[in-house]
Design a protein around this motif. Structure first.
Motif, PDB file in Angstrom:
ATOM      1  N   ALA A   1      13.021  -8.489  12.160  1.00 36.88           N
ATOM      2  CA  ALA A   1      11.996  -7.613  11.820  1.00 36.88           C
ATOM      3  C   ALA A   1      10.630  -7.572  12.859  1.00 36.88           C
ATOM      4  O   ALA A   1      10.241  -8.829  13.037  1.00 36.88           O
ATOM      5  CB  ALA A   1      11.605  -7.868  10.448  1.00 36.88           C
ATOM      6  N   ASP A   2      10.505  -6.571  13.394  1.00 36.77           N
ATOM      7  CA  ASP A   2       9.332  -6.475  14.480  1.00 36.77           C
ATOM      8  C   ASP A   2       8.202  -6.280  13.486  1.00 36.77           C
ATOM      9  O   ASP A   2       8.237  -5.665  12.297  1.00 36.77           O
ATOM     10  CB  ASP A   2       9.245  -5.248  15.294  1.00 36.77           C
ATOM     11  CG  ASP A   2      10.681  -5.103  16.143  1.00 36.77           C
ATOM     12  OD1 ASP A   2      10.929  -6.218  16.697  1.00 36.77           O
ATOM     13  OD2 ASP A   2      11.135  -3.769  15.962  1.00 36.77           O
ATOM     14  N   GLU A   3       6.954  -6.734  13.668  1.00 35.47           N
ATOM     15  CA  GLU A   3       5.811  -6.675  12.763  1.00 35.47           C
ATOM     16  C   GLU A   3       4.656  -6.332  13.211  1.00 35.47           C
ATOM     17  O   GLU A   3       4.259  -6.846  14.450  1.00 35.47           O
ATOM     18  CB  GLU A   3       5.676  -8.220  12.219  1.00 35.47           C
ATOM     19  CG  GLU A   3       4.712  -8.319  10.937  1.00 35.47           C
ATOM     20  CD  GLU A   3       4.912  -9.912  10.383  1.00 35.47           C
ATOM     21  OE1 GLU A   3       5.016 -10.686  11.182  1.00 35.47           O
ATOM     22  OE2 GLU A   3       4.459  -9.898   9.038  1.00 35.47           O
ATOM     23  N   LEU A   4       3.846  -5.338  12.778  1.00 34.32           N
ATOM     24  CA  LEU A   4       2.911  -4.519  13.229  1.00 34.32           C
ATOM     25  C   LEU A   4       1.557  -5.217  12.563  1.00 34.32           C
ATOM     26  O   LEU A   4       1.640  -5.196  11.299  1.00 34.32           O
ATOM     27  CB  LEU A   4       2.788  -3.246  13.377  1.00 34.32           C
ATOM     28  CG  LEU A   4       1.644  -2.425  13.767  1.00 34.32           C
ATOM     29  CD1 LEU A   4       1.845  -1.237  14.599  1.00 34.32           C
ATOM     30  CD2 LEU A   4       0.453  -2.114  12.928  1.00 34.32           C
TER      31      LEU A   4
ATOM     32  N   ALA B   1       0.913  -1.353  -0.017  1.00 35.42           N
ATOM     33  CA  ALA B   1      -0.173   0.018  -0.041  1.00 35.42           C
ATOM     34  C   ALA B   1       0.801   1.405  -0.119  1.00 35.42           C
ATOM     35  O   ALA B   1       0.535   2.396  -0.565  1.00 35.42           O
ATOM     36  CB  ALA B   1      -0.993  -0.112   1.086  1.00 35.42           C
ATOM     37  N   ALA B   2       2.023   1.261   0.663  1.00 38.41           N
ATOM     38  CA  ALA B   2       2.914   2.281   0.626  1.00 38.41           C
ATOM     39  C   ALA B   2       4.378   1.929   1.264  1.00 38.41           C
ATOM     40  O   ALA B   2       4.497   0.695   1.795  1.00 38.41           O
ATOM     41  CB  ALA B   2       2.314   3.428   1.633  1.00 38.41           C
ATOM     42  N   GLU B   3       5.181   2.731   1.074  1.00 36.67           N
ATOM     43  CA  GLU B   3       6.508   2.409   1.474  1.00 36.67           C
ATOM     44  C   GLU B   3       7.166   3.842   2.054  1.00 36.67           C
ATOM     45  O   GLU B   3       6.977   4.959   1.398  1.00 36.67           O
ATOM     46  CB  GLU B   3       7.586   2.060   0.520  1.00 36.67           C
ATOM     47  CG  GLU B   3       7.282   0.748   0.221  1.00 36.67           C
ATOM     48  CD  GLU B   3       8.485  -0.058  -0.593  1.00 36.67           C
ATOM     49  OE1 GLU B   3       8.976   0.341  -1.709  1.00 36.67           O
ATOM     50  OE2 GLU B   3       9.268  -1.007   0.135  1.00 36.67           O
TER      51      GLU B   3
ATOM     52  N   LEU C   1      -2.634  -4.594  12.242  1.00 35.74           N
ATOM     53  CA  LEU C   1      -3.815  -3.638  12.434  1.00 35.74           C
ATOM     54  C   LEU C   1      -4.828  -4.342  11.762  1.00 35.74           C
ATOM     55  O   LEU C   1      -4.726  -4.384  10.444  1.00 35.74           O
ATOM     56  CB  LEU C   1      -3.354  -2.218  12.117  1.00 35.74           C
ATOM     57  CG  LEU C   1      -4.489  -1.339  12.028  1.00 35.74           C
ATOM     58  CD1 LEU C   1      -5.394  -1.163  13.459  1.00 35.74           C
ATOM     59  CD2 LEU C   1      -4.339   0.168  11.565  1.00 35.74           C
TER      60      LEU C   1
ATOM     61  N   LEU D   1      -3.792  -4.498   8.034  1.00 36.30           N
ATOM     62  CA  LEU D   1      -2.718  -3.707   7.663  1.00 36.30           C
ATOM     63  C   LEU D   1      -1.479  -4.258   8.341  1.00 36.30           C
ATOM     64  O   LEU D   1      -1.496  -4.425   9.470  1.00 36.30           O
ATOM     65  CB  LEU D   1      -3.229  -2.415   8.008  1.00 36.30           C
ATOM     66  CG  LEU D   1      -1.947  -1.261   7.431  1.00 36.30           C
ATOM     67  CD1 LEU D   1      -2.782   0.027   7.114  1.00 36.30           C
ATOM     68  CD2 LEU D   1      -0.862  -0.978   8.595  1.00 36.30           C
TER      69      LEU D   1
ATOM     70  N   PHE E   1       2.926  -3.531   8.802  1.00 40.27           N
ATOM     71  CA  PHE E   1       3.640  -2.472   8.922  1.00 40.27           C
ATOM     72  C   PHE E   1       5.130  -3.299   9.213  1.00 40.27           C
ATOM     73  O   PHE E   1       5.286  -3.769  10.411  1.00 40.27           O
ATOM     74  CB  PHE E   1       3.384  -1.379   9.746  1.00 40.27           C
ATOM     75  CG  PHE E   1       4.362  -0.155   9.784  1.00 40.27           C
ATOM     76  CD1 PHE E   1       4.684   0.385   8.513  1.00 40.27           C
ATOM     77  CD2 PHE E   1       4.914   0.283  10.921  1.00 40.27           C
ATOM     78  CE1 PHE E   1       5.412   1.490   8.240  1.00 40.27           C
ATOM     79  CE2 PHE E   1       5.825   1.465  10.662  1.00 40.27           C
ATOM     80  CZ  PHE E   1       6.078   2.134   9.593  1.00 40.27           C
ATOM     81  N   GLU E   2       6.124  -3.302   8.435  1.00 41.23           N
ATOM     82  CA  GLU E   2       7.314  -3.918   8.695  1.00 41.23           C
ATOM     83  C   GLU E   2       8.328  -3.544   7.577  1.00 41.23           C
ATOM     84  O   GLU E   2       7.809  -2.787   6.614  1.00 41.23           O
ATOM     85  CB  GLU E   2       7.102  -5.620   8.625  1.00 41.23           C
ATOM     86  CG  GLU E   2       6.604  -6.046   7.190  1.00 41.23           C
ATOM     87  CD  GLU E   2       5.870  -7.381   7.109  1.00 41.23           C
ATOM     88  OE1 GLU E   2       5.794  -7.971   8.154  1.00 41.23           O
ATOM     89  OE2 GLU E   2       5.825  -7.806   5.923  1.00 41.23           O
ATOM     90  N   PRO E   3       9.432  -3.935   8.045  1.00 41.23           N
ATOM     91  CA  PRO E   3      10.637  -3.528   6.887  1.00 41.23           C
ATOM     92  C   PRO E   3      10.219  -3.938   5.674  1.00 41.23           C
ATOM     93  O   PRO E   3       9.860  -5.244   5.305  1.00 41.23           O
ATOM     94  CB  PRO E   3      11.867  -4.192   7.424  1.00 41.23           C
ATOM     95  CG  PRO E   3      11.698  -4.259   9.228  1.00 41.23           C
ATOM     96  CD  PRO E   3      10.281  -4.572   9.110  1.00 41.23           C
TER      97      PRO E   3
ATOM     98  N   VAL F   1       4.024  -0.668   3.951  1.00 45.29           N
ATOM     99  CA  VAL F   1       2.674  -0.953   4.674  1.00 45.29           C
ATOM    100  C   VAL F   1       1.934  -1.914   3.589  1.00 45.29           C
ATOM    101  O   VAL F   1       1.957  -1.531   2.514  1.00 45.29           O
ATOM    102  CB  VAL F   1       2.071   0.370   4.623  1.00 45.29           C
ATOM    103  CG1 VAL F   1       0.508   0.099   5.026  1.00 45.29           C
ATOM    104  CG2 VAL F   1       2.655   1.514   5.459  1.00 45.29           C
TER     105      VAL F   1
ATOM    106  N   GLN G   1      10.792   1.180   5.251  1.00 41.37           N
ATOM    107  CA  GLN G   1       9.365   0.102   5.624  1.00 41.37           C
ATOM    108  C   GLN G   1       8.255  -0.013   4.866  1.00 41.37           C
ATOM    109  O   GLN G   1       8.085   0.901   4.078  1.00 41.37           O
ATOM    110  CB  GLN G   1       8.870   0.650   7.186  1.00 41.37           C
ATOM    111  CG  GLN G   1       9.821   1.155   8.224  1.00 41.37           C
ATOM    112  CD  GLN G   1      10.598   0.138   8.950  1.00 41.37           C
ATOM    113  OE1 GLN G   1       9.787  -0.876   9.274  1.00 41.37           O
ATOM    114  NE2 GLN G   1      11.917   0.316   8.816  1.00 41.37           N
TER     115      GLN G   1
ATOM    116  N   VAL H   1       2.173  -5.273  18.058  1.00 40.33           N
ATOM    117  CA  VAL H   1       3.545  -5.484  17.366  1.00 40.33           C
ATOM    118  C   VAL H   1       4.062  -6.910  17.693  1.00 40.33           C
ATOM    119  O   VAL H   1       4.175  -7.283  18.952  1.00 40.33           O
ATOM    120  CB  VAL H   1       4.461  -4.508  17.814  1.00 40.33           C
ATOM    121  CG1 VAL H   1       6.025  -4.901  17.439  1.00 40.33           C
ATOM    122  CG2 VAL H   1       4.086  -3.033  17.202  1.00 40.33           C
TER     123      VAL H   1
END
Lengths: 128, 128
Positions: B55-58, B30-32, B60, B103, B105-107, B38, B36, B85
């Motif tokens: 990598a931590d991973e969110l 969706a986005a960078e 949502l 959604l 969020f991660e590297p 999205v 990181q 997370v």
């Protein structure tokens, strides 16, 4: 939501989190990962014009509506359930006439007012 | 949503984005920002157990409900409007009986199956 106080994984309920504070333009830290921060901010009226020279900034509107005024470009209005990234260096001013709850993703340590000369609205990030 | 095809700032409507594909466990970009990504993923049934060493991973949850099964810890269930997370190295398995839109969020470059030996569910990130 699972009660996981002792877990490495702590859920954040966005509605509860936004209900826990009132101040506008005063971001709360919801989570940190990979050197990035997830912040929650209430926005109402107009913020200051500013840019972040070294930080791209994501806006995800959770409730309400925010218009991103962009220097030299058409405004971008985000309603609830919409996101956009303001690239580093792009001067912008968020405006929300009716108020909005917004989730921000950006590098940890990013100041809300970025490079704005006027620091009146600069706010430290607070914990939820 | 403002039409801003020519703008540096391109809004993504999450409902429209999730409606644009059907495949489960096949994330869309969706986005960078700031190195990181999205990503948007549809989840249904159980994924594979895996961890991301670096990598931590969110997560949502935008719609539906996802249970994060965590190795050696209590499950964490996220409903719509909740995020959490999973820290790097924590083995986890997302499960969604009724399906969910999530959604992430991660590297950038993080593989969906991380260190899982079984690569059957490994999927390249695709553009929206």
């Amino acid at each position: 939501m699972t009660d996981s106080t002792d877990s490495a994984v702590r859920p954040v309920n966005l509605a509860d989190a936004f209900a826990s504070f009132e101040e506008t333009w005063s971001p709360r830290l919801a989570a940190e990962l990979n050197g990035q921060a997830v912040k929650l901010a209430k926005m109402e009226d107009a913020f200051v014009w500013h840019g972040h020279p070294d930080a791209d900034e994501l806006f995800l509107v959770v409730e309400g509506s925010v218009t991103l005024e962009l220097r030299g470009e058409a405004d971008v209005t985000l309603d609830a359930g919409e996101l956009a990234v303001v690239p580093r260096g792009v001067e912008h001013r968020p405006v929300s006439e009716a108020g909005a709850n917004v989730l921000l993703f950006e590098p940890s340590g990013t100041e809300n007012t970025g490079d704005a000369a006027d620091g009146e609205m600069t706010a430290d990030v607070r914990d939820l």
